[in-house]
Design an enzyme around this catalytic site. Structure first.
Site, short mmCIF file in Angstrom:
data_model
loop_
_atom_site.label_atom_id
_atom_site.label_comp_id
_atom_site.label_asym_id
_atom_site.label_seq_id
_atom_site.Cartn_x
_atom_site.Cartn_y
_atom_site.Cartn_z
N LYS A 26 6.13 0.36 -4.89
CA LYS A 26 5.67 -0.29 -6.12
C LYS A 26 6.69 -0.10 -7.24
O LYS A 26 7.25 0.99 -7.41
CB LYS A 26 4.32 0.30 -6.55
CG LYS A 26 3.14 -0.14 -5.70
CD LYS A 26 1.88 0.57 -6.17
CE LYS A 26 0.66 -0.03 -5.50
NZ LYS A 26 0.36 -1.37 -6.00
N LYS A 86 1.43 3.46 7.97
CA LYS A 86 0.67 4.69 7.79
C LYS A 86 -0.73 4.51 8.37
O LYS A 86 -1.18 3.36 8.52
CB LYS A 86 0.62 5.08 6.30
CG LYS A 86 0.06 4.00 5.36
CD LYS A 86 -1.43 4.10 5.22
CE LYS A 86 -1.97 3.03 4.31
NZ LYS A 86 -3.45 2.99 4.30
N GLU A 110 -11.43 1.17 -5.93
CA GLU A 110 -11.38 -0.19 -5.42
C GLU A 110 -12.78 -0.79 -5.40
O GLU A 110 -13.75 -0.11 -5.01
CB GLU A 110 -10.81 -0.23 -3.99
CG GLU A 110 -9.38 0.22 -3.86
CD GLU A 110 -8.91 0.11 -2.42
OE1 GLU A 110 -8.27 -0.90 -2.08
OE2 GLU A 110 -9.18 1.04 -1.65
N LYS A 155 -13.98 3.06 -1.90
CA LYS A 155 -14.36 1.65 -1.74
C LYS A 155 -15.67 1.36 -2.47
O LYS A 155 -16.49 2.25 -2.69
CB LYS A 155 -14.53 1.33 -0.24
CG LYS A 155 -13.27 1.50 0.60
CD LYS A 155 -12.26 0.43 0.30
CE LYS A 155 -11.10 0.48 1.26
NZ LYS A 155 -10.07 -0.54 0.97
N ARG A 167 -0.53 -9.25 22.60
CA ARG A 167 -1.01 -9.32 23.99
C ARG A 167 -1.25 -10.74 24.45
O ARG A 167 -1.12 -11.05 25.62
CB ARG A 167 -2.29 -8.49 24.13
CG ARG A 167 -2.07 -7.00 24.01
CD ARG A 167 -3.32 -6.23 24.39
NE ARG A 167 -4.43 -6.51 23.47
CZ ARG A 167 -4.69 -5.78 22.40
NH1 ARG A 167 -3.92 -4.74 22.09
NH2 ARG A 167 -5.71 -6.07 21.61
N HIS A 215 -1.03 7.75 0.31
CA HIS A 215 -0.63 7.24 -0.99
C HIS A 215 -0.76 8.27 -2.12
O HIS A 215 0.18 8.49 -2.89
CB HIS A 215 -1.47 6.02 -1.35
CG HIS A 215 -1.39 4.90 -0.37
ND1 HIS A 215 -0.23 4.57 0.30
CD2 HIS A 215 -2.33 4.03 0.07
CE1 HIS A 215 -0.45 3.54 1.08
NE2 HIS A 215 -1.72 3.20 0.97
#
Length: 476
Positions: free
Chosen positions: A191, A157, A225, A335, A57, A249
């Site tokens: 991967k 995604k 993670e 997470k 933008r 995933h």
């Protein structure tokens, strides 16, 4: 025609190409797409003639976007060699003013100049590194402004945010593009180690012989993670772990493990085998799903202070095929967990005989690390050297990047190169995605309560009760 990589290998030259990156100054482009595109250049995998046009933008000068690109490489990859960068940067441009059905900004003019400079009729590749909510408008704008015909369009995604949203988006996409033009990216499929899942299985009798319910007790797909939501806070609070990881995933990795042997490893046969098994995924039972949110999530910048979004999900998936019926697939991701890993583990049944039921659970496990370039780990029972019959668990590991001549490519590099070549074998199809949303719909319609968990842990303790034998291999 072909070109030569820096390692002296001949690869097809995709021909003159104009690569348009929507959302070029956003976080995803900065972290993933821009470094991947530059890596393609250093590997000798870009077309001999190409232009990259960033779109956004803002009214950003070409020179300023080149500086932004350079900064992204320095922060998330490696600072480029000055001589290589100068030659590369001359092919990089920016088209500001946004892009929608009513106003194309400056993009049409910049593309026209790029086409003219390349001559002929260069291939157009559009990469939508934008939030899913923008996919519909951008797709319609491509058709409205004559940029759809013959182009290839990459969608990040998640492709949709619910079953109904997926079908609405899919209808819009197919009103503008033919399916062969569409590349729905899932970087887990790019991967090296994910590709090895099916290659090692189909090429090695020792693996193929045990790849079924008769020999496998359960499968764990575990992607914890340590990271928080960082710069992705606004996006993450709109998606959560379920949409960001589970229905994208983890479901795709489950399909890689569970698919039947394809006729060939060509694009159409691989896609067909993957999508066929996804249609056999049983709809999730919310009673077999644990959702969590790490303490302090609501205090993160950009997060709604009253957010009930999940940052953790553990789910039990059933696959109703003859090969896998009765075998639970346990999926976990989140997470701010205790470790970062990407591991697939096939827990094998105890063999019949005198030791049946007497072996440690962590024995007889075949694991694949999907992190980095991949690694295979086999846990087996062995006798300890000595006078007694003492058993212990031994491990044999094969790091795949140690294979002679290995030259692994990061997933985004591999997938963008496949787009340039027109190879769709590692991209998702709409029939498989429709089945994915059918699988997830009961969970999305009736999610269980979100349970808080302390950062640095393995998530809610209730997730341990979901699995049999009562614990996850990672963190045990």
């Amino acid at each position: 025609m072909s070109t030569t990589t820096e390692h002296g290998e001949a690869v097809p030259d995709p021909g003159p190409t104009v690569f348009v990156l929507f959302g070029a100054t956003g976080d995803l482009a900065k972290r993933m797409v821009l470094p991947a595109f530059y890596r393609l250049a250093t590997e000798g995998l870009l077309p001999k003639q190409w232009r990259l046009i960033g779109n956004g933008r803002g009214d950003v000068a070409h020179e300023d976007f080149r500086d932004h690109f350079h900064d992204a490489l320095t922060e998330f990859d490696t600072a480029p060699d000055p001589k290589e960068w100068d030659a590369f940067a001359k092919q990089v441009f920016f088209a500001g003013g946004g892009f929608n059905t009513e106003d194309p900004g400056s993009l049409l003019d910049v593309i026209a100049k790029a086409r003219q400079s390349l001559g002929g009729d260069p291939q157009l590749v559009h990469y939508l590194a934008v939030p899913p909510v923008a996919f519909t408008d951008l797709t319609q704008a491509l058709g409205q402004h004559g940029l759809a015909k013959g182009s290839r369009v990459v969608y990040e995604k998640p492709f949709g945010t619910s079953r109904d949203d997926f079908h609405q988006l899919d209808d819009v996409v197919h009103s503008v593009l033919d399916e062969q033009q569409v590349y729905r990216i899932d970087h887990f499929l790019g991967k090296e180690a994910t590709q090895d899942l099916h290659l090692l299985r189909f090429a090695n009798g020792a693996f193929a012989a045990v790849w079924d319910a008769e020999h496998v007790e359960s499968v764990q797909i575990d992607v914890p993670e340590t990271l928080d939501v960082a710069d992705r806070a606004e996006f993450y609070d709109a998606t959560g772990a379920v949409l960001d990881m589970l229905v994208t995933h983890l479901f795709q990795v489950a399909a890689e493990i569970a698919m039947e042997p394809p006729a060939t490893l060509g694009a159409l046969d691989l896609q067909a085998a993957r999508e066929e098994v996804i249609r056999s995924f049983r709809p999730l039972d919310p009673a077999e799903v644990i959702l969590g949110q790490f303490d302090g999530y609501r205090d993160e910048a950009g997060i709604n202070p009253a957010s009930g979004q999940n940052t953790f999900v553990a789910a039990k998936l059933w696959i109703d095929t003859d090969r896998w019926r009765g075998v639970p697939f346990y999926l976990r991701t989140g997470k701010r967990l205790a470790a970062t890993a990407q591991q697939v583990s096939l827990i094998l049944r105890d063999p019949p005989g005198p030791l049946h039921g007497k072996l440690p659970v962590e024995a007889n496990v075949l694991s694949f690390s999907l992190a980095g370039d991949g690694e295979i780990d086999l846990s087996l029972v062995a006798k300890k050297p000595g006078p007694g019959l003492d058993l212990d668990v031994a491990h044999a590991s094969i790091p795949l990047n140690k294979l002679d001549g290995a030259d692994p490519l990061p997933p985004y590099v591999r997938l963008i190169h496949d787009v340039l070549l027109g190879d769709r074998s590692l991209f998702t199809r709409p029939d498989g995605l429709a089945a994915v949303w059918d699988t997830a719909e009961p969970l999305l319609a009736n999610p269980p309560a979100v349970i808080t968990y302390p950062p640095g842990s393995w998530g809610p303790a209730q997730a341990n009760g979901l699995v049999d034998p009562g614990y996850w291999l990672l963190g045990h």
